[in-house]
Design an enzyme around this catalytic site. Structure first.
Site, PDB file in Angstrom:
ATOM      1  N   ASP A 213       4.154  -4.070  -6.371  1.00 46.48           N
ATOM      2  CA  ASP A 213       4.807  -5.277  -5.858  1.00 46.48           C
ATOM      3  C   ASP A 213       6.316  -5.060  -5.778  1.00 46.48           C
ATOM      4  O   ASP A 213       6.941  -5.347  -4.749  1.00 46.48           O
ATOM      5  CB  ASP A 213       4.524  -6.471  -6.772  1.00 46.48           C
ATOM      6  CG  ASP A 213       3.076  -6.916  -6.750  1.00 46.48           C
ATOM      7  OD1 ASP A 213       2.349  -6.524  -5.822  1.00 46.48           O
ATOM      8  OD2 ASP A 213       2.680  -7.652  -7.672  1.00 46.48           O
TER       9      ASP A 213
ATOM     10  N   GLU B 134       0.822  -1.209   0.000  1.00 48.63           N
ATOM     11  CA  GLU B 134       0.000   0.000   0.000  1.00 48.63           C
ATOM     12  C   GLU B 134       0.856   1.260   0.000  1.00 48.63           C
ATOM     13  O   GLU B 134       0.556   2.229  -0.693  1.00 48.63           O
ATOM     14  CB  GLU B 134      -0.934  -0.008   1.212  1.00 48.63           C
ATOM     15  CG  GLU B 134      -1.948  -1.127   1.222  1.00 48.63           C
ATOM     16  CD  GLU B 134      -2.694  -1.233  -0.096  1.00 48.63           C
ATOM     17  OE1 GLU B 134      -3.121  -0.199  -0.637  1.00 48.63           O
ATOM     18  OE2 GLU B 134      -2.833  -2.354  -0.593  1.00 48.63           O
TER      19      GLU B 134
END
Length: 489
Positions: free
Chosen positions: A208, A139
Site C-alpha cells: 500500500d 501490484e
C-alpha cells in the site's frame, strides 16, 4: 494444497508471486517512513533465471488453458498505464509481459519474470481511471518489493532449484484451474509454499505504502487507492461469503482502509485527471459483459437521456459499440463519426469506426481511414491489427501478412497474431512462411514437437533459398535446445 489450487472458479490468477527490487525517490511524507521497509537486496534463493523459467511456464499455460482476451485497444491501454508507472519503480527486469483475462471478476496479478495482468472485470469495477491505476500500482509494489522471494528465504531447508520447481507447479495449478502443475509439488513441502503465497499484513501495508508513492510520482491521485479499497470492502459485505476474488489473497479490513486513507492524505492530489481513453475502454468492457447487446443498448440510451449526459463521449461510444454488437452497425457509424468530429484523429474511435465499416463490407472506407491514421501514428498496434483484418477481407493476404509480420516483431509472445499470420500466408500460398508462423504459434502453445515438425517442413520447402534455410535451421536448433533443457519432448 487443494484449498490453494481450487478455492473458486475465478481464483486462478490470485497467486501473486512477485519479483524485482525497489528504490523509489521523490515524494516521501513523514507518515510513509513510519512503516518499515521489508524489501532490499535479498531474495537470492529465486534467481533471475528461475524467475524467467517460472514466467515462461505460467504464460504458456495461460495461453493454452485460459480465456486470454485479445482486444488490441484494451491491451494498448493497459500497456500505456503500466508504462506510465514503471519509470517510478526500479525493477531488475523491465521487460514485462502484459495479459488481460476474459473474466468479469475483479482481479490483478504479477508473476516472477515480469508477467503483469488483470481480469477485464477490473475495468467494470474501477469507476475511475485513478482507481484502476491504484490496483496496478499496488501490484507493481508487490513485484518491486520482491515479497515472494523474501518469503522463500525463510525456507532455508529447501534446495533452491527444487523449491523453484515446486513454486512453478503451484502457480500453474492455481492459474490454470487444473492439475497441470501438481506433479511438480511434493506433498510434504507444498504447505510451506502455500504459506509463502499468502501475503502477510506487513507485506500488504508495504505494498500500500509503496503503491501510493508510485501513484504520486506518476502524477495520479493516491487517494484513489483507499477509495477503491473501500468500494471492494463494501462489495464484500454485500456478497457475504463470496467477497471479490481480489480480496482472497489481499486481506482487507476497515483499519487497513483507514490507514491507507491517512497515508494518501500526505501526498498531493496529482496532476493527472481521468483520461477519456479509460472511460472508452470501460465502455467496451461494459458492453462485453452485458447480459445481451440489446440490454447494453438500452442501458446506454437511458444514461444518455439524463440531463447533461447527451454529450458524454464515453456513453456515446458505449452506445455505438452496443449498437454494433446488436447488428445495428449503420447507427453505430453515425455516432462514431460524430465523436470523431469532436475528437479528431482519436485512435480508439478510428479503429472502432473502421470495425463498424468492415461489418458492412465498406472495405475501402475502412482501409483509407486506417491508412490515414497510420500516417499520423506509424506503428500503432490497434491500427495495424484492424488494417490487417481489412486487408484479409479485401482478399489482399500479402498486404495483411506484411502487417502481421510487423506485429509479431512488436509482440512475439502474442499467439493470436502468429495464428493470423499463418492464415494470411496460407491465402498467399507462401508455404514456407505458413510453417514458420505455425511453428512459433505451437511453441507459444506448449507444443514444441509440433513446432519442430513445422520448422523441418519449412526447411524442406525452402530448397534453393540458403538464407531462409539458415535462419530456419538456427531457429530449429533453439527449439531443440529448449526441448532438451526442459524435458518437454
Amino acid at each position: 494444497m487443494g484449498a490453494l489450487v481450487r478455492r473458486s472458479s475465478t481464483q486462478y490468477v490470485m497467486v501473486l508471486v512477485l519479483a524485482g527490487t525497489l528504490a523509489i525517490g521523490g515524494v516521501r511524507p513523514a507518515l510513509a517512513e513510519q512503516l518499515p521497509t521489508l524489501g532490499g537486496a535479498g531474495g537470492g534463493l529465486l534467481s533471475s533465471q528461475q524467475e524467467a523459467a517460472i514466467a515462461e511456464h505460467v504464460m504458456r499455460s495461460l495461453r493454452k488453458t485460459m480465456p486470454v482476451l485479445r482486444d488490441p485497444l484494451l491491451e494498448d491501454y493497459l500497456s500505456s498505464v503500466v508504462y506510465n508507472l514503471v519509470p517510478h519503480v526500479q525493477l531488475n527486469n523491465r521487460d514485462l509481459t502484459l495479459v488481460i483475462l476474459d473474466d468479469p471478476a475483479i482481479n490483478a496479478f504479477a508473476v516472477p519474470g515480469g508477467i503483469i495482468g488483470v481480469n477485464a472485470g477490473l475495468f467494470l469495477h474501477a469507476e475511475t481511471e485513478q482507481q484502476f491505476v491504484s490496483v496496478m500500482a499496488h501490484e507493481l509494489a508487490h513485484l518491486s518489493q520482491r515479497h515472494f522471494a523474501r518469503r522463500m528465504e525463510q525456507q532455508e531447508r529447501a534446495a533452491p532449484m527444487a523449491l523453484a520447481g515446486m513454486v512453478a507447479g503451484i502457480i500453474l495449478s492455481a492459474v490454470t484451474r487444473s492439475d497441470i502443475g501438481l506433479a511438480a509439488i511434493a506433498g510434504s513441502q507444498a504447505l510451506a509454499i502455500q504459506n509463502m503465497l499468502q501475503y502477510s499484513r506487513l507485506n500488504e501495508q508495504e505494498a500500500d505504502r509503496v503503491g501510493l508513492e508510485i501513484m504520486a510520482k506518476a502524477g495520479y491521485d493516491p487517494d484513489a487507492m483507499p477509495r477503491m479499497f473501500g468500494q471492494m470492502l463494501r462489495r464484500a459485505r454485500l456478497q457475504g461469503d463470496r467477497p471479490p476474488e481480489y480480496l482472497s489473497t489481499h486481506p482487507l479490513t476497515e483499519s487497513r482502509v483507514s490507514d491507507t486513507q491517512n497515508r494518501a492524505a500526505q501526498y498531493p492530489k496529482g496532476s493527472r485527471g481521468d483520461s477519456l481513453e479509460y472511460h472508452l475502454m470501460r465502455a467496451r468492457a461494459l458492453v462485453k459483459y452485458a447480459q445481451s447487446a440489446s440490454d447494453a443498448v438500452k442501458t446506454f440510451e437511458e444514461q444518455l437521456e439524463k440531463p447533461g449526459s447527451e454529450k458524454n463521449a464515453a456513453l456515446r461510444y458505449g452506445l455505438a459499440i452496443a449498437l454494433q454488437a446488436d447488428n445495428r452497425a449503420e447507427e453505430a457509424i453515425g455516432i462514431l463519426q460524430g465523436l470523431l468530429e469532436d475528437h479528431p484523429g482519436h485512435i480508439s474511435l478510428v479503429v472502432t469506426l473502421a470495425s463498424a465499416e468492415l461489418t458492412l463490407d465498406k472495405f475501402e472506407q475502412a482501409a483509407d481511414r486506417l491508412e490515414q491514421a497510420l500516417r499520423r501514428s506509424p506503428g500503432n498496434v490497434p491500427l495495424q491489427s484492424k488494417l490487417a483484418e481489412v486487408r484479409m477481407a479485401q482478399n489482399r493476404p500479402e498486404a495483411a501478412a506484411r502487417l502481421y509480420e510487423k506485429l509479431t516483431r512488436n509482440d512475439p509472445q502474442n499467439s493470436q497474431i502468429w495464428q493470423r499470420l499463418a492464415d494470411a500466408q496460407v491465402e498467399s500460398r507462401n508455404i514456407v512462411e505458413v510453417h514458420r508462423a505455425r511453428a512459433e504459434y505451437e511453441l507459444l502453445m506448449s507444443n514444441p514437437e509440433r513446432a519442430e515438425m513445422h520448422l523441418r517442413e519449412a526447411i524442406n520447402r525452402a530448397q534453393g533459398n540458403l538464407q531462409v534455410q539458415e535462419a530456419l535451421r538456427n531457429r530449429l536448433q533453439e527449439v531443440l535446445a529448449r526441448i532438451d533443457q526442459s524435458g518437454e519432448r
